[in-house]
Design a protein around this motif. Structure first.
Motif, PDB file in Angstrom:
ATOM      1  N   UNK A 153       0.642  -1.456   0.406  1.00 25.74           N
ATOM      2  CA  UNK A 153      -0.617  -0.070  -0.092  1.00 25.74           C
ATOM      3  C   UNK A 153       1.382   1.268   0.093  1.00 25.74           C
ATOM      4  N   UNK A 154       1.758   1.162  -0.146  1.00 25.41           N
ATOM      5  CA  UNK A 154       3.082   2.202   0.386  1.00 25.41           C
ATOM      6  C   UNK A 154       3.404   3.178  -1.002  1.00 25.41           C
ATOM      7  N   UNK A 155       3.254   4.267  -1.274  1.00 28.45           N
ATOM      8  CA  UNK A 155       3.793   4.231  -2.531  1.00 28.45           C
ATOM      9  C   UNK A 155       4.348   5.322  -2.806  1.00 28.45           C
ATOM     10  N   UNK A 156       5.689   5.445  -1.795  1.00 34.57           N
ATOM     11  CA  UNK A 156       7.149   6.608  -1.723  1.00 34.57           C
ATOM     12  C   UNK A 156       7.416   6.361  -0.511  1.00 34.57           C
ATOM     13  N   UNK A 157       9.103   6.584  -0.857  1.00 38.66           N
ATOM     14  CA  UNK A 157      10.241   6.207   0.090  1.00 38.66           C
ATOM     15  C   UNK A 157      10.051   7.088   0.653  1.00 38.66           C
TER      16      UNK A 157
END
Length: 476
Positions: A159-163
């Motif tokens: 679900x994570x879309x960026x650093x």
């Protein structure tokens, strides 16, 4: 619009703060001599049998409940088979098909935008040992002290879309572990570390791209930098029409880049099967309910309370509740002197700056909550100026000396004698006639110049409010 969407999933390994290992009675203490914390069980000697550590299960359940996971009433330990020198049994005892808990969630905030990250599963396992490679001796050594130390593996949904979201997720997760007091969160010692799975897909496409796994990231900064580099690397390959290879990669800190380690193994490569020496773990629902009722106030709830109860801005409340020790320090300071906004400003600004500079934790510093409160009170009462308070704060932080004693011994009491200050103001104005005229001609910013001259003359001890009042009156 970005050509690609980043998809990230994190596998976090949190070392549990039990006194003994997960399947034997050996100590988990860090920093012992090589192979001191070992026994036939954790060394995998023939004929030995593992016995599950109940405290490790309790800690695992607490974490599962804190992130709203469904606790499985039955979980199974499995053998994860692979060969490596620091794995003495030739397999790692873990959980696979039937983990301790599943389907949780955690809330994060990035740039004031809230998001929910799903948690796929939480399972228990034992840690492996540590290989030490010596170029001086041209040899490799194995230290098995860490073998058998209990771990929780916490696997996120993709679900994570960026650093930035990845770092926010890790900080939130670490905060919960610290509040529960089940992990010390020390990334340098490896008690909180993660592997990152990352892939890119054309924006708008549902199907995931081919992922790479970056192993053993042990700082928030390394996570951020490794993921940023990997996004750039994969995007360049896709732009050139090349395929992404599914593989395991390592982050090279010195070069700021990831590099290939080995082809990615699939789960079936490990030949998981239930451990015949360990019976299925059956969890009593009454025990789960008991642990649920005993959960402490967690970071998210405490942050909301700080905003409401103390009328703090959300960014400040987030900093104050990021670690349990810091939140406790703040509340103890407010209890000693009920000025939450002023005390918050000191902690978020000066104290956090000192902690970052020294690398210390709140529990390690000499400054006590009532001493910070005393400094804030002395400023409010006019005993010392805000500028002098900075000097007092630094001295107390470094030595632990009581603030009143620092003020007395160093002669730092604020000058509030109106006649004495008036004499100094007259002297400064007389010494700078050109600036006085420019001020009267409309250059009002020169007020700071005059105040600075008086503060310089009094070594910062002049009462700034009185100085400003006198200057305003005399410059009319």
């Amino acid at each position: 619009m970005n050509r690609y969407e980043t998809v990230i999933g994190l596998e976090v390994h949190a070392q549990l703060k039990t006194k003994s290992k997960i399947f034997c009675g050996c100590s988990t203490m860090f920093g012992q001599g090589p192979n001191e914390n070992t026994c036939p069980v954790c060394c995998g000697m023939p004929g030995v049998l593992p016995v599950l550590n109940q405290k490790a299960v309790e800690f695992g359940l607490k974490m599962a409940l804190a992130v709203e996971c469904r606790v499985n009433d039955r979980s199974v330990f499995a053998r994860k088979n692979y060969f490596y020198p620091d794995l003495p049994k030739g397999y790692q005892i873990s959980q696979y098909e039937e983990p301790l808990a599943e389907h949780g969630k955690i809330r994060i905030a990035v740039d004031s935008l809230e998001k929910v990250i799903g948690i796929t599963r939480i399972h228990m396992e034992e840690d492996a040992g540590k290989s030490i490679h010596s170029s001086t001796d041209n040899m490799s050594y194995v230290d098995l002290n860490r073998t058998g130390v209990p771990l929780l593996e916490i696997v996120s949904e993709p679900d994570i879309r960026s650093p930035a979201e990845a770092v926010a997720y890790l900080k939130s997760l670490r905060g919960i572990l610290l509040y529960l007091e089940i992990c010390d969160g020390n990334m340098e010692e490896g008690s909180f570390r993660c592997d990152a799975n990352i892939s890119l897909r054309p924006t708008g496409r549902e199907e995931f791209g081919t992922r790479a796994e970056i192993k053993n990231l042990n700082s928030f900064r390394h996570v951020q930098k490794a993921l940023e580099y990997e996004i750039m690397r994969q995007a360049e390959l896709l732009d050139d029409g090349e395929a992404i290879v599914q593989e395991t990669r390592l982050y090279d800190v010195d070069k700021g880049m990831t590099r290939s380690m080995r082809g990615k193994e699939e789960a079936h490569d490990y030949r998981y099967f239930p451990d015949p020496d360990l019976t299925p773990l059956i969890i009593d629902p009454d025990w789960v309910e008991e642990l649920k009722k005993a959960l402490p106030e967690l970071p998210g709830a405490r942050m909301q309370r700080f905003i409401t109860q103390y009328n703090l801005p959300e960014p400040d409340a987030a900093v104050l509740t990021s670690e349990k020790e810091l939140a406790n320090f703040f509340e103890a300071s407010v209890k000693a002197y009920n000025q939450p906004r002023k005390i918050s400003n000191w902690i978020v600004g000066d104290l956090m700056s000192k902690l970052n500079d020294t690398g210390q934790r709140v529990a390690e510093i000499s400054l006590k909550p009532d001493q910070l409160s005393c400094i804030v009170r002395m400023v409010d009462e006019g005993t010392i100026s805000g500028k002098i308070a900075k000097t007092v704060f630094s001295e107390v932080f470094e030595t632990g000396t009581e603030p009143e004693k620092v003020v007395k011994d160093k002669g730092l009491v604020q000058i509030s004698d109106s006649s004495a200050l008036e004499t100094m103001v007259d002297q400064v104005l007389e010494a700078h006639p050109q600036e006085v005229q420019r001020f009267k001609d409309g250059q009002k910013k020169l007020m700071g110049f005059f105040v600075g001259q008086i503060m310089k003359q009094t070594k910062g001890q002049a009462n700034p409010a009185m100085v400003n009042e006198l200057l305003n009156r005399k410059l009319q």
